[in-house]
Design a protein around this motif. Structure first.
Motif, mmCIF file in Angstrom:
data_model
loop_
_atom_site.group_PDB
_atom_site.id
_atom_site.type_symbol
_atom_site.label_atom_id
_atom_site.label_comp_id
_atom_site.label_asym_id
_atom_site.label_seq_id
_atom_site.Cartn_x
_atom_site.Cartn_y
_atom_site.Cartn_z
ATOM 1 N N ARG A 164 46.034 36.425 27.126
ATOM 2 C CA ARG A 164 45.153 36.570 28.281
ATOM 3 C C ARG A 164 45.869 36.280 29.600
ATOM 4 O O ARG A 164 46.772 35.453 29.656
ATOM 5 C CB ARG A 164 43.943 35.637 28.136
ATOM 6 C CG ARG A 164 43.050 36.006 26.965
ATOM 7 C CD ARG A 164 41.832 35.118 26.841
ATOM 8 N NE ARG A 164 40.989 35.597 25.746
ATOM 9 C CZ ARG A 164 40.066 36.539 25.869
ATOM 10 N NH1 ARG A 164 39.824 37.066 27.071
ATOM 11 N NH2 ARG A 164 39.366 36.937 24.830
ATOM 12 N N GLU A 165 45.431 36.967 30.648
ATOM 13 C CA GLU A 165 45.879 36.680 32.004
ATOM 14 C C GLU A 165 45.025 35.521 32.517
ATOM 15 O O GLU A 165 43.790 35.577 32.453
ATOM 16 C CB GLU A 165 45.693 37.905 32.896
ATOM 17 C CG GLU A 165 46.567 37.936 34.125
ATOM 18 C CD GLU A 165 47.985 38.445 33.854
ATOM 19 O OE1 GLU A 165 48.828 38.324 34.766
ATOM 20 O OE2 GLU A 165 48.228 38.966 32.745
ATOM 21 N N VAL A 166 45.674 34.471 33.013
ATOM 22 C CA VAL A 166 44.953 33.270 33.416
ATOM 23 C C VAL A 166 44.799 33.219 34.934
ATOM 24 O O VAL A 166 45.774 33.373 35.678
ATOM 25 C CB VAL A 166 45.672 31.997 32.928
ATOM 26 C CG1 VAL A 166 44.980 30.744 33.474
ATOM 27 C CG2 VAL A 166 45.703 31.949 31.400
ATOM 28 N N PHE A 167 43.563 32.985 35.382
ATOM 29 C CA PHE A 167 43.270 32.733 36.790
ATOM 30 C C PHE A 167 42.601 31.371 36.878
ATOM 31 O O PHE A 167 41.602 31.123 36.196
ATOM 32 C CB PHE A 167 42.361 33.818 37.362
ATOM 33 C CG PHE A 167 43.063 35.125 37.600
ATOM 34 C CD1 PHE A 167 43.513 35.466 38.866
ATOM 35 C CD2 PHE A 167 43.295 36.014 36.554
ATOM 36 C CE1 PHE A 167 44.180 36.664 39.088
ATOM 37 C CE2 PHE A 167 43.958 37.208 36.760
ATOM 38 C CZ PHE A 167 44.406 37.532 38.042
ATOM 39 N N PRO B 280 38.197 40.248 55.298
ATOM 40 C CA PRO B 280 38.643 39.437 54.143
ATOM 41 C C PRO B 280 40.170 39.450 53.997
ATOM 42 O O PRO B 280 40.844 40.358 54.469
ATOM 43 C CB PRO B 280 37.976 40.122 52.950
ATOM 44 C CG PRO B 280 36.933 41.014 53.529
ATOM 45 C CD PRO B 280 37.459 41.436 54.861
ATOM 46 N N ALA B 281 40.692 38.444 53.300
ATOM 47 C CA ALA B 281 42.121 38.336 53.072
ATOM 48 C C ALA B 281 42.354 37.585 51.768
ATOM 49 O O ALA B 281 41.434 37.001 51.198
ATOM 50 C CB ALA B 281 42.796 37.621 54.234
ATOM 51 N N GLY B 282 43.607 37.587 51.326
ATOM 52 C CA GLY B 282 43.962 36.841 50.125
ATOM 53 C C GLY B 282 44.464 37.713 48.999
ATOM 54 O O GLY B 282 44.120 38.895 48.902
ATOM 55 N N LEU B 283 45.303 37.122 48.147
ATOM 56 C CA LEU B 283 45.935 37.832 47.029
ATOM 57 C C LEU B 283 45.387 37.415 45.673
ATOM 58 O O LEU B 283 45.767 37.988 44.653
ATOM 59 C CB LEU B 283 47.453 37.591 47.047
ATOM 60 C CG LEU B 283 48.195 37.986 48.326
ATOM 61 C CD1 LEU B 283 49.660 37.617 48.208
ATOM 62 C CD2 LEU B 283 48.042 39.480 48.596
ATOM 63 N N THR C 143 44.812 42.689 41.182
ATOM 64 C CA THR C 143 46.220 42.830 41.561
ATOM 65 C C THR C 143 47.146 42.895 40.356
ATOM 66 O O THR C 143 48.356 43.077 40.515
ATOM 67 C CB THR C 143 46.654 41.658 42.467
ATOM 68 O OG1 THR C 143 46.538 40.436 41.741
ATOM 69 C CG2 THR C 143 45.794 41.598 43.720
ATOM 70 N N VAL C 144 46.606 42.702 39.155
ATOM 71 C CA VAL C 144 47.441 42.741 37.948
ATOM 72 C C VAL C 144 46.790 43.680 36.926
ATOM 73 O O VAL C 144 45.578 43.895 36.946
ATOM 74 C CB VAL C 144 47.611 41.340 37.327
ATOM 75 C CG1 VAL C 144 48.351 40.421 38.278
ATOM 76 C CG2 VAL C 144 46.274 40.733 36.956
#
Length: 357
Positions: free
Chosen positions: A216-219, A109-112, A117-118
């Protein structure tokens, strides 16, 4: 394939091909494919990451990238959920030909793009279509931890029947109060009354669904125009965009340098613009953050208005030259915009603009 529990120290490495063990249709042209390692190895990844599959399509091998829709909290298998778009090659081959028992070479797997991560306590997940997949992985991970999460989850689709994972998400939300679900659809299904949100996601909807959005942290994940609309809505509401994270369909990010630049138009207080009110013979020099409506009133001109929030459409005027940055809330149609009309209450001038007022 081994069916007994593997040694927890054995982690799958991409040198081992994966075997498809199930195919679950989600809706037309959409399915979830689940894979296991023939050796019985476990999968270790961050929720929200992606895999790259090597697909033996007619005419030669192609590589396609898909977000993992399962969670690392369930490490014995790994799943991707794919949706074929018009002209799809790799995804179309998977839907038509990939069946349990077949093995594929898989990288990753890969990706940020991951909430891990926060450091945040409260999240706002916003998706459209198959962009729901990384957010499903993140939500399942937090659900499986056993503690109550704090997630406002918004998913947008053409119709209620096209909301991927709707039943699974509603099941999780029924077990813990910390998952707050909201669906936004363009139109209802025939013979199925819909009492939820309809239309395009906008600032008013965001304020109703997540009143504490600033905390809020937005994704966000979905087609580029959708994510741009979300960004513009948040910017207009004063959201700290350093806390905004997105994943592109076309270019999943492996390292920060791979992230495509976000080149949004953002009006600034210290940048000047010029508005010419053609029918009145008045020209006003204003800041980009001033609206057409505010500039008209400041110069003694009357543009009929109502809500002043881009909803009612009362302040619709025709723009004959120049560019504006307009973030409306449903008060103007795409046909009107194509015809040169704008809503004065939520349009900021960029450079020199002429309107029929």
């Amino acid at each position: 394939m081994k069916d007994f529990p593997p040694d927890a120290s054995t982690v799958w490495q991409q040198s081992e091909p994966l075997e498809c063990v199930s195919v679950i249709p989600e809706m037309p042209n959409t399915a979830t494919f689940t894979f296991r390692a023939p050796s019985g190895a476990l999968f270790d990844f961050r929720p929200g990451q992606f895999l790259t599959l090597e697909l033996p399509v007619p005419g030669g091998t192609v590589h396609r990238t898909y977000t993992i829709s399962s969670s690392p909290s369930r490490p014995r298998s790994i799943s991707i959920t794919v949706k074929a778009q018009p002209g799809s090659i790799g995804t179309r081959w998977m839907l038509d030909h990939l069946v349990p028992g077949m093995r594929l070479r898989v990288m990753g797997p890969a990706g940020l793009f991951s909430h891990t991560t926060v450091a945040a306590e409260k999240y706002l997940f916003i998706s459209a279509g198959s962009g729901i997949t990384p957010l499903m992985s993140m939500t399942t991970w937090m659900f499986d931890l056993g503690t109550e999460p704090d997630i406002v989850f918004i998913s947008c689709a053409r119709r209620p029947s096209e909301i991927i994972f709707r039943q699974r998400l509603e099941h999780m939300a029924s077990r813990v109060p910390g998952i707050d679900l909201h669906w936004v659809v363009e139109a209802p299904d025939r013979y199925a009354p819909w009492t939820g949100y309809r239309g395009q996601i906008n600032q008013l909807m965001l304020g109703l669904m997540a009143p504490d959005y600033l905390e809020r942290e937005v994704f966000c994940c979905g087609p580029d125009p959708f994510m741009q609309a979300v960004r513009e809505a948040l910017q207009g509401l004063g959201y700290d965009m350093d806390r905004y994270h997105q994943e592109n369909f076309q270019a999943p990010v492996v390292v920060p340098a791979d992230a495509p630049p976000i080149d949004d138009v953002v009006p600034h207080d210290d940048v000047r613009a010029e508005i010419t009110f053609a029918l009145s013979g008045v020209t006003a020099k204003v800041a980009e953050t001033d609206t057409i409506l505010a500039a008209a009133k400041a110069n003694g001109l009357n543009i009929p208005s109502g809500c002043t929030f881009g909803v009612c459409g009362t302040c619709k005027v025709r723009k004959t030259a120049g560019d504006v940055h307009m973030v409306h809330n449903g008060g103007i149609s795409d046909d009107d915009i194509e015809g040169g009309y704008i809503l004065a209450c939520c349009s900021n001038p960029i450079g020199a603009v002429t309107v029929e007022v």
